[in-house]
Motif scaffolding. Sequence first.
Motif, short mmCIF file in Angstrom:
data_model
loop_
_atom_site.label_atom_id
_atom_site.label_comp_id
_atom_site.label_asym_id
_atom_site.label_seq_id
_atom_site.Cartn_x
_atom_site.Cartn_y
_atom_site.Cartn_z
N LEU A 114 52.87 -26.73 70.10
CA LEU A 114 52.38 -28.07 69.77
C LEU A 114 51.45 -28.65 70.83
CD1 LEU A 114 55.62 -29.67 68.23
CD2 LEU A 114 53.81 -28.33 67.11
N PHE A 115 51.52 -28.11 72.04
CA PHE A 115 50.68 -28.61 73.13
C PHE A 115 49.46 -27.72 73.36
CE2 PHE A 115 54.83 -30.39 73.77
CZ PHE A 115 54.58 -31.70 74.14
N GLY A 116 49.26 -26.73 72.47
CA GLY A 116 48.07 -25.89 72.56
C GLY A 116 48.22 -24.70 73.47
N LYS A 117 49.44 -24.42 73.94
CA LYS A 117 49.66 -23.25 74.80
C LYS A 117 49.72 -22.00 73.95
CE LYS A 117 52.75 -21.39 78.36
NZ LYS A 117 54.00 -21.61 79.14
N GLN A 118 48.93 -20.99 74.32
CA GLN A 118 48.86 -19.78 73.52
C GLN A 118 50.10 -18.90 73.70
OE1 GLN A 118 46.37 -15.63 73.24
NE2 GLN A 118 45.19 -17.44 73.73
N LYS A 119 50.57 -18.38 72.58
CA LYS A 119 51.63 -17.37 72.54
C LYS A 119 51.09 -16.17 71.78
CE LYS A 119 54.60 -20.33 74.30
NZ LYS A 119 55.27 -20.15 75.63
N ASN A 120 51.74 -15.01 71.91
CA ASN A 120 51.25 -13.86 71.14
C ASN A 120 52.32 -12.81 70.94
OD1 ASN A 120 50.51 -11.14 72.80
ND2 ASN A 120 50.52 -12.93 74.15
N VAL A 121 52.12 -12.03 69.90
CA VAL A 121 52.92 -10.85 69.61
C VAL A 121 51.94 -9.70 69.43
CG1 VAL A 121 54.49 -9.74 67.97
CG2 VAL A 121 54.72 -12.19 68.45
N SER A 122 52.25 -8.53 69.98
CA SER A 122 51.40 -7.36 69.79
C SER A 122 52.05 -6.40 68.80
CB SER A 122 51.17 -6.63 71.13
OG SER A 122 50.42 -7.44 72.01
N ILE A 123 51.23 -5.87 67.89
CA ILE A 123 51.73 -4.90 66.92
C ILE A 123 50.83 -3.66 66.94
CG2 ILE A 123 52.73 -6.68 65.43
CD1 ILE A 123 50.32 -6.32 63.56
N MET A 124 51.36 -2.59 66.37
CA MET A 124 50.61 -1.35 66.25
C MET A 124 49.81 -1.37 64.95
SD MET A 124 51.56 0.05 69.04
CE MET A 124 51.03 1.76 68.92
N PRO A 125 48.76 -0.56 64.85
CA PRO A 125 47.91 -0.56 63.65
C PRO A 125 48.68 -0.32 62.35
CG PRO A 125 46.80 0.59 65.41
CD PRO A 125 48.18 0.29 65.92
N ARG A 126 49.70 0.53 62.39
CA ARG A 126 50.44 0.84 61.16
C ARG A 126 51.21 -0.38 60.63
NH1 ARG A 126 53.01 3.56 65.30
NH2 ARG A 126 55.14 2.89 65.79
N GLN A 127 51.39 -1.40 61.46
CA GLN A 127 52.11 -2.61 61.05
C GLN A 127 51.18 -3.71 60.55
OE1 GLN A 127 53.89 -2.79 65.04
NE2 GLN A 127 55.90 -2.87 64.05
N LEU A 128 49.87 -3.47 60.63
CA LEU A 128 48.91 -4.54 60.36
C LEU A 128 48.93 -4.98 58.90
CD1 LEU A 128 46.67 -6.41 61.24
CD2 LEU A 128 45.05 -4.53 61.02
N ASN A 129 48.97 -4.03 57.98
CA ASN A 129 48.95 -4.39 56.57
C ASN A 129 50.18 -5.24 56.22
OD1 ASN A 129 47.42 -4.15 54.11
ND2 ASN A 129 49.09 -2.89 53.29
N ARG A 130 51.32 -4.88 56.75
CA ARG A 130 52.53 -5.66 56.53
C ARG A 130 52.41 -7.05 57.13
NH1 ARG A 130 58.01 -4.98 55.44
NH2 ARG A 130 59.38 -6.42 56.55
N ALA A 131 51.75 -7.15 58.29
CA ALA A 131 51.56 -8.46 58.92
C ALA A 131 50.72 -9.37 58.03
CB ALA A 131 50.91 -8.30 60.29
N PHE A 132 49.69 -8.80 57.41
CA PHE A 132 48.88 -9.60 56.48
C PHE A 132 49.69 -10.03 55.26
CE2 PHE A 132 44.88 -7.57 58.28
CZ PHE A 132 44.36 -8.76 58.75
N GLU A 133 50.52 -9.13 54.74
CA GLU A 133 51.25 -9.42 53.51
C GLU A 133 52.47 -10.30 53.73
OE1 GLU A 133 52.30 -5.83 51.52
OE2 GLU A 133 50.25 -5.34 50.95
N LYS A 134 53.31 -9.92 54.69
CA LYS A 134 54.59 -10.62 54.87
C LYS A 134 54.68 -11.40 56.18
CE LYS A 134 57.29 -7.45 52.00
NZ LYS A 134 58.51 -6.61 51.91
N GLY A 135 53.78 -11.11 57.10
CA GLY A 135 53.82 -11.80 58.38
C GLY A 135 54.78 -11.14 59.36
N VAL A 136 54.90 -11.77 60.53
CA VAL A 136 55.79 -11.31 61.59
C VAL A 136 56.70 -12.47 61.97
CG1 VAL A 136 55.93 -10.46 63.96
CG2 VAL A 136 54.09 -9.66 62.46
N ALA A 137 57.99 -12.22 62.04
CA ALA A 137 58.96 -13.27 62.34
C ALA A 137 59.00 -13.54 63.84
CB ALA A 137 60.34 -12.88 61.85
N ILE A 138 59.12 -14.80 64.21
CA ILE A 138 59.28 -15.21 65.61
C ILE A 138 60.48 -16.14 65.70
CG2 ILE A 138 56.82 -14.99 66.10
CD1 ILE A 138 56.70 -18.10 66.01
N ASP A 139 61.05 -16.21 66.89
CA ASP A 139 62.17 -17.12 67.15
C ASP A 139 61.59 -18.52 67.42
OD1 ASP A 139 64.34 -18.57 67.98
OD2 ASP A 139 64.99 -17.14 69.50
N ALA A 140 61.65 -19.37 66.41
CA ALA A 140 61.03 -20.69 66.53
C ALA A 140 61.74 -21.58 67.53
CB ALA A 140 61.01 -21.37 65.16
#
Length: 388
Positions: A26-52
């Motif tokens: 909410l304060f504009g601080k960047q966070k990130n998750v790294s994935i491998m190429p084989r997971q990319l299509n799934r990331a587009f379709e279903k996304g990646v879960a994070i601990d909110a």
Amino acid sequence: MTTREDVLNYVEDEGVKFIRLGFYDLFGKQKNVSIMPRQLNRAFEKGVAIDATQIFPGCTHEGTDLIIKPDPSTMVLLPWRSMENGVIHMVCDLYTIDGKPFEADTRLLLKRVLQSVASQDLEVLMAAKNEFYLFERDENGNPTKKPFDHGGYMDVAPLDQGENIRREICLILEEMGLDPHKSYHQSGPGQNEIDFHFSDPLQAADEASLFKWVVRTTANSNGLYADFSAKPLEDQAGSSMHVQVRFVEGLKKRDAFIAGLLKYLPEMQLFMCSSPLSVKRLASVNAPGRFDVSDTVRNVMVRIPPLAKDVIEVRLPDSLTNPYLNFALVLIAGLQGIEENLDLPKNADRPVASSLKEAKELVQTSQLIEQTLHPDLVNAYLAVEEEC
């Protein structure tokens, strides 16, 4: 615009090894998750879960997880990585587990505000002008408050030691497809500024957010520390992020837009200047200490550049604050001025809040903030500490 298929094809054709999925708190601080190429299509379709609960601890969404989904139009190649292990980066949107947009997300807020802009028959472009300090690190690599140089406003080498760093930053930004406009030494020792060309507001906010990451990464690779805080040195100039708006269509509504800024920006100060150092910056001689407007005086809260009457510049936000939220609030205030058909005041001269406590009180009594910002977002800023 880069599509999902474009990204998938690029990853396969260029042998990309890692994909960084970036998002912002909410304060504009960047966070990130790294994935491998084989997971990319799934990331587009279903996304990646994070601990909110780790990123948005006070938010009231259902459950403890959120889903991030990459926006393919934001894909950039990270040029400081070798192509043998190529890495691309995409900005993500946030969703709840049941697929609904995460309502407190500031990128979502900006998207929705831009729909209101279009409904007013306005077409605007936006840009950011960021100031930051470069400090040396000690023998253990820890940041110090020792400026990298002792140059002043628009000095040249040898007083300006940051020229090569700024050049490297600008070249990296260009390699990433971003569009820096100009760079120079600012007035403080070790203080620098890099400005962007105008672009679509959402793209401009994405670029302003990525910009900080590029600056920090480049500074670190040169053994330095980049500081975006509001006033890192007690007796020197503070750092701000000037937000510029260019009217492509709807220039006749400019005065009402400015009147909205002058009326409603005071209620928004907390979100644009959200630390105790912010108060010190606004109290400095060279900072805009009052909500006023001018096309001749530079050091005002809302400036109309003399050579660009279709542009306005808001000088309130700190450099460290959230670009998505800053851009959205500037547009919200301006649109409200248009909605109310406000006249440009002849003697606009309201002082800024002199403390975070005062800024919080203005938020708590603002009907506009209540109507336009999600309660979780408001409460997060009301909870910021008021002392250093």
